[in-house]
Design an enzyme around this catalytic site. Sequence first.
Site, mmCIF file in Angstrom:
data_model
loop_
_atom_site.group_PDB
_atom_site.id
_atom_site.type_symbol
_atom_site.label_atom_id
_atom_site.label_comp_id
_atom_site.label_asym_id
_atom_site.label_seq_id
_atom_site.Cartn_x
_atom_site.Cartn_y
_atom_site.Cartn_z
ATOM 1 N N HIS A 93 -15.842 1.213 -4.368
ATOM 2 C CA HIS A 93 -14.183 1.266 -4.093
ATOM 3 C C HIS A 93 -13.848 0.186 -3.073
ATOM 4 O O HIS A 93 -12.791 -0.278 -3.053
ATOM 5 C CB HIS A 93 -13.830 2.712 -3.313
ATOM 6 C CG HIS A 93 -12.496 2.703 -3.360
ATOM 7 N ND1 HIS A 93 -11.678 3.033 -4.450
ATOM 8 C CD2 HIS A 93 -11.406 2.705 -2.293
ATOM 9 C CE1 HIS A 93 -10.273 3.305 -4.236
ATOM 10 N NE2 HIS A 93 -10.248 3.133 -3.021
ATOM 11 N N TYR A 113 0.877 -1.069 0.151
ATOM 12 C CA TYR A 113 0.034 0.175 -0.048
ATOM 13 C C TYR A 113 0.882 1.304 -0.071
ATOM 14 O O TYR A 113 1.033 1.840 -1.082
ATOM 15 C CB TYR A 113 -0.927 0.082 1.052
ATOM 16 C CG TYR A 113 -2.042 1.067 1.194
ATOM 17 C CD1 TYR A 113 -3.029 1.069 0.192
ATOM 18 C CD2 TYR A 113 -1.754 2.100 1.898
ATOM 19 C CE1 TYR A 113 -3.912 2.091 0.070
ATOM 20 C CE2 TYR A 113 -2.621 3.254 1.880
ATOM 21 C CZ TYR A 113 -3.680 3.266 0.800
ATOM 22 O OH TYR A 113 -4.504 4.424 0.852
ATOM 23 N N ASP A 170 -17.502 3.334 -8.347
ATOM 24 C CA ASP A 170 -16.445 3.812 -7.424
ATOM 25 C C ASP A 170 -16.185 5.258 -7.499
ATOM 26 O O ASP A 170 -15.688 5.794 -8.559
ATOM 27 C CB ASP A 170 -15.070 3.172 -7.857
ATOM 28 C CG ASP A 170 -13.909 3.536 -6.747
ATOM 29 O OD1 ASP A 170 -13.957 4.216 -5.989
ATOM 30 O OD2 ASP A 170 -12.977 2.845 -7.097
ATOM 31 N N SER A 224 -6.224 0.914 -4.748
ATOM 32 C CA SER A 224 -6.443 2.393 -4.402
ATOM 33 C C SER A 224 -4.854 2.956 -4.666
ATOM 34 O O SER A 224 -4.444 2.819 -5.339
ATOM 35 C CB SER A 224 -7.006 2.530 -3.154
ATOM 36 O OG SER A 224 -7.424 3.754 -2.876
#
Length: 754
Positions: free
Chosen positions: A723, A515, A684, A596
Amino acid sequence: MIFAIKRLFQIVSSKSVLKLVWNCKNISEFHNFVSLLLFKMSKSQSFLYPIAPKSKTVDNFHGTEITDLYRSLEDPDSEITKDYVEQQNKISQPFLEDCPEWKKFNEKITKLWNYPKYTCPWREGDNYYFFKNDGLQNQSVLFKLKNLNDPDPRVFLDPNQLSEDGTVALSTTAFSDDGKIFAYGLSESGSDWIKIKIKDVETDREYGEVLEKIKFSSIAWTHDNKGFFYSQYPDQDGKTDGSETQANENEKLFYHRIGDPQSNDTLCVEFPNEPIWRTDPIVSDCGKYLILNVVKDCRDNMVYYADLEKEGHITKNLTIYPIINEFEADYEYITNNGLNMIFRTNKDAPNYQLIVIDFNNPNKKHWKTLIKEHDTDVIDEVLCCAHNYLIISYMHDVKNVLKVFDLTSGNYIRDFPLDIGTVSLSGERKFTEIFFTFISFLNPGTIYRFDFANGIQSEPEVYRDIKLNLKKFEKEDYIVEQIFYKSRDNTKVPMFVIRKKTKEVQPRPCLLYGYGGFNVSLNPTFNITGLMFIDTFDGVLAYPNIRGGGEYGEKWHNSGRLLNKQNVFDDFQHAAKYLINNKYTTKNKLMIQGGSNGGLLVGACINQTPELFGAAVAQVGVMDMLRFHKFTIGIAWCSDYGNPSEKKEDFENLYKYSPLHNVHEPRNDIEEYPSTLLLTADHDDRVSPLHSLKFAAALQDAVRSSKFQNKPILLRVYTKAGHGAGKPTAKKIEEATDIMTFAFKSLEIDQVNL
């Protein structure tokens, strides 16, 4: 079957094939051999990718002209975009779902997923509540208990009854202070937009009003139990169902009285000259004050307050007083004694500390430290409970440590012993008991109860131990390692590696997940898809805690944001190198994944070092780093990425790594992109699907005529999904099956256990 095998034999030399077949000792080894042969066949696949219409739109960034070739794909409602998405799905869906293993993977994941899941219980008034999912329910159900020994919990709210396909989700909940009225927010198809409804706790009677145009808002009840504060956006042109791209601006704070229509709600606070500011209301534990957090991005907040006793009936704009009137640090309200307010903050404390601010005298020189910053450990979560105690969850090398302190003096009292894992807390100051859930890579959850009324040195009791419905799964068969590797600049980065126990490490299929942003820590968690990857492919899971996250406080975050963002990509790439160099995997067995901001990570890395990875999965990624701030809530991400329109140095930095703007045509074997799967969803409204659509168009256009690109570049767009929050179980399983199938078809897999 015989014909198929003969066809396979033609792919390689007959002698080598016969030798391999002869050496197969059993049917399992023969199956593995055929799988490898199919992998070799897949290398020669060719794809007729859709051709996206190109635009001549030119943007000028501080004197540099950038042509946006795929601007037309930004409009989700245009026939061009709809046709493009349809064509992409006509390639990606058959590639995945027509694979014979897709159904087998789906059946196995469904079986693995099918176990009861519980949250911590919590108390509201005279009742207790908890969420439970029987296993395969699309949404978890909210249950009500009269007491903890109640043998017959009652269904209080079942979101599964609100839609046939499970795409209506319960996204936020808030009980009145006396626990007698329940306000709850519902989202549809994965959108961030919610509608707030209200019901009576004892009779289940629904109140008539429905509050709309709400996004990113908490619900803060006043202690007279007559209403609550919430934040609302004004009407905007066009639709607001989550499939739009319009920027969200001019949020305002309102007060709603129970029983009134939304049109009668009182406008309490607005900042008309600051369209991107957002408000987050909190009513103090004593009920006398409104604590108003004001944010403009994803870090640092200002703090205002209003005296609710002086305001009386809330029928007009509130008089608010500034306490923190600049964006310089994070401030999180914990509790208060009168106007002495306790905050968790990283002001002058990168690892966070607890401070006391007297709202009567808020000048910084009068602030007091209640619990000082730890040298190495980060204050991760704080809970005030049992009137005079603070439970603090510290993060020590990405593992939670739970400590108890005295609220008045700040003195340390005791620890709660924990294994390697992550803790979430539940409790309130007015109640003596707390609950906490412990999870880890190999533990789906153990829920503990501790009652301060039994004595501060008493031991927590196990309230519920969550178990898988699998006889085969034994924690003792797996090993969890935490290693520290060196990144490009010699910074030591921690990484968890989970695998089956073996005498020695051998190269296995590996899933590397990352991430790296927004102060978000990648803590140990229980992941069904990851467990299946290990079990099915005798694989390895790796979670590097790369910079940009919050694992080591604000310093770790700062070293991976803005002009330091390249550190994030370097950390991830060096994690891959470590795994390869230390024989955990090989390039052709390694798949990277992120969602993301993690999707941005994957997109940047396959541009920069495609030679490191065999496959890549980017979920709902931020791919256009020159226009991300133009859509929905994207302007808030400038705190991590910078603003390319306002600052030249931000533009130059973003342009260097923006996935969309750094796509290359493979000119040799080293530059060939790994097999790539881009996943997004039509509702999203956090990271608009336009990012993935434009990136897919650029990638496919670049590789279209390259003789060195044999691996697929695929885009899969899911419908009635967003999302990630509120995604129904059926869609989670579908996506997990797609990812497993993609790994199987893209990596060198030499064993499949189904």
